[in-house]
Design a protein around this motif. Structure first.
Motif, PDB file in Angstrom:
ATOM      1  N   SER A 102       4.817   6.944  22.898  1.00 18.04           N
ATOM      2  CA  SER A 102       3.736   7.925  22.988  1.00 18.04           C
ATOM      3  C   SER A 102       2.487   7.430  22.279  1.00 18.04           C
ATOM      4  N   ILE A 103       1.364   7.924  22.767  1.00 20.15           N
ATOM      5  CA  ILE A 103       0.060   7.647  22.159  1.00 20.15           C
ATOM      6  C   ILE A 103      -0.678   8.981  22.110  1.00 20.15           C
ATOM      7  N   THR A 104      -1.157   9.331  20.917  1.00 16.77           N
ATOM      8  CA  THR A 104      -1.919  10.571  20.753  1.00 16.77           C
ATOM      9  C   THR A 104      -3.320  10.201  20.291  1.00 16.77           C
ATOM     10  N   ILE A 105      -4.321  10.674  21.042  1.00 20.93           N
ATOM     11  CA  ILE A 105      -5.719  10.332  20.763  1.00 20.93           C
ATOM     12  C   ILE A 105      -6.479  11.629  20.473  1.00 20.93           C
ATOM     13  N   ALA A 106      -7.101  11.690  19.300  1.00 19.84           N
ATOM     14  CA  ALA A 106      -7.929  12.855  18.948  1.00 19.84           C
ATOM     15  C   ALA A 106      -9.161  12.892  19.858  1.00 19.84           C
ATOM     16  N   ASP A 107      -9.604  14.101  20.184  1.00 26.57           N
ATOM     17  CA  ASP A 107     -10.739  14.278  21.101  1.00 26.57           C
ATOM     18  C   ASP A 107     -11.984  13.517  20.666  1.00 26.57           C
ATOM     19  N   GLU A 108     -12.248  13.472  19.349  1.00 29.14           N
ATOM     20  CA  GLU A 108     -13.485  12.814  18.902  1.00 29.14           C
ATOM     21  C   GLU A 108     -13.499  11.321  19.213  1.00 29.14           C
ATOM     22  N   LEU A 109     -12.337  10.716  19.361  1.00 22.84           N
ATOM     23  CA  LEU A 109     -12.293   9.290  19.710  1.00 22.84           C
ATOM     24  C   LEU A 109     -12.701   9.047  21.165  1.00 22.84           C
ATOM     25  N   LEU A 110     -12.560  10.076  21.985  1.00 22.35           N
ATOM     26  CA  LEU A 110     -12.880   9.923  23.402  1.00 22.35           C
ATOM     27  C   LEU A 110     -14.382   9.754  23.635  1.00 22.35           C
ATOM     28  N   MET A 115      -7.003   1.269  19.189  1.00 19.96           N
ATOM     29  CA  MET A 115      -5.808   0.973  19.992  1.00 19.96           C
ATOM     30  C   MET A 115      -5.224  -0.389  19.605  1.00 19.96           C
ATOM     31  N   ILE A 116      -6.093  -1.382  19.526  1.00 21.87           N
ATOM     32  CA  ILE A 116      -5.648  -2.740  19.194  1.00 21.87           C
ATOM     33  C   ILE A 116      -5.030  -2.764  17.804  1.00 21.87           C
ATOM     34  N   THR A 169      -5.953   4.971   9.918  1.00 20.37           N
ATOM     35  CA  THR A 169      -6.073   5.499   8.560  1.00 20.37           C
ATOM     36  C   THR A 169      -6.575   6.940   8.535  1.00 20.37           C
ATOM     37  N   ASP A 170      -7.415   7.302   9.503  1.00 17.39           N
ATOM     38  CA  ASP A 170      -7.934   8.679   9.542  1.00 17.39           C
ATOM     39  C   ASP A 170      -7.061   9.613  10.389  1.00 17.39           C
ATOM     40  N   GLY A 171      -5.975   9.078  10.962  1.00 23.86           N
ATOM     41  CA  GLY A 171      -5.048   9.905  11.726  1.00 23.86           C
ATOM     42  C   GLY A 171      -5.528  10.305  13.114  1.00 23.86           C
ATOM     43  N   LEU A 172      -6.627   9.725  13.582  1.00 23.54           N
ATOM     44  CA  LEU A 172      -7.174  10.103  14.889  1.00 23.54           C
ATOM     45  C   LEU A 172      -6.402   9.490  16.060  1.00 23.54           C
ATOM     46  N   LEU A 173      -5.684   8.397  15.773  1.00 26.85           N
ATOM     47  CA  LEU A 173      -4.892   7.751  16.819  1.00 26.85           C
ATOM     48  C   LEU A 173      -3.488   7.542  16.280  1.00 26.85           C
ATOM     49  N   LYS A 174      -2.499   8.032  17.026  1.00 29.19           N
ATOM     50  CA  LYS A 174      -1.101   7.887  16.613  1.00 29.19           C
ATOM     51  C   LYS A 174      -0.312   7.236  17.741  1.00 29.19           C
ATOM     52  N   VAL A 175       0.581   6.341  17.352  1.00 26.84           N
ATOM     53  CA  VAL A 175       1.391   5.622  18.324  1.00 26.84           C
ATOM     54  C   VAL A 175       2.852   5.674  17.874  1.00 26.84           C
ATOM     55  N   THR A 176       3.749   5.873  18.823  1.00 27.83           N
ATOM     56  CA  THR A 176       5.182   5.782  18.548  1.00 27.83           C
ATOM     57  C   THR A 176       5.763   4.760  19.512  1.00 27.83           C
TER      58      THR A 176
END
Length: 106
Positions: free
Chosen positions: A50-58, A68-69, A34-41
């Motif tokens: 593809s999986i895109t992970i925002a730095d703050e999630l790390l 992820m789940i 919902t916050d757009g920090l994790l994107k999956v295609t």
């Protein structure tokens, strides 16, 4: 009932289903948190592209795992709907109506 004609039709339908499955490898489904920090295609065949992970999630392993789940499950659900709709359409369009067989596609 023309058994040979029906068998030919069945083979034709199987071929169309295979073609549709191949085409679904190129149909992409996007999902994100919902916050757009994790994107999956993923593809409509449910292969992750593809999986895109925002730095703050790390910085928060647990939050990342939860995201992820959630996001992967939502993407898989969407892709499954697309996949089933496409394959159902092919099967219903081409299948000869055999008494009692229509229940198989519900």
């Amino acid at each position: 009932m023309d058994l040979m004609g029906m068998m030919g039709k069945l083979k034709e339908t199987q071929n169309k289903i295979e073609e549709t499955k191949k085409r679904l490898d190129n149909v992409l489904v996007d999902e994100q948190s919902t916050d757009g920090l994790l994107k999956v295609t993923i593809t409509a065949n449910r292969k992750i592209k593809s999986i895109t992970i925002a730095d703050e999630l790390l910085e928060d392993k647990e939050q990342l795992e939860d995201y992820m789940i959630l996001v992967l499950n939502k993407a898989i659900e969407k892709a499954t709907k697309v996949n089933e709709a496409e394959l159902d359409a092919v099967a219903k369009m081409d299948m000869p109506m055999i008494p009692g067989m229509d229940n198989l596609f519900k």
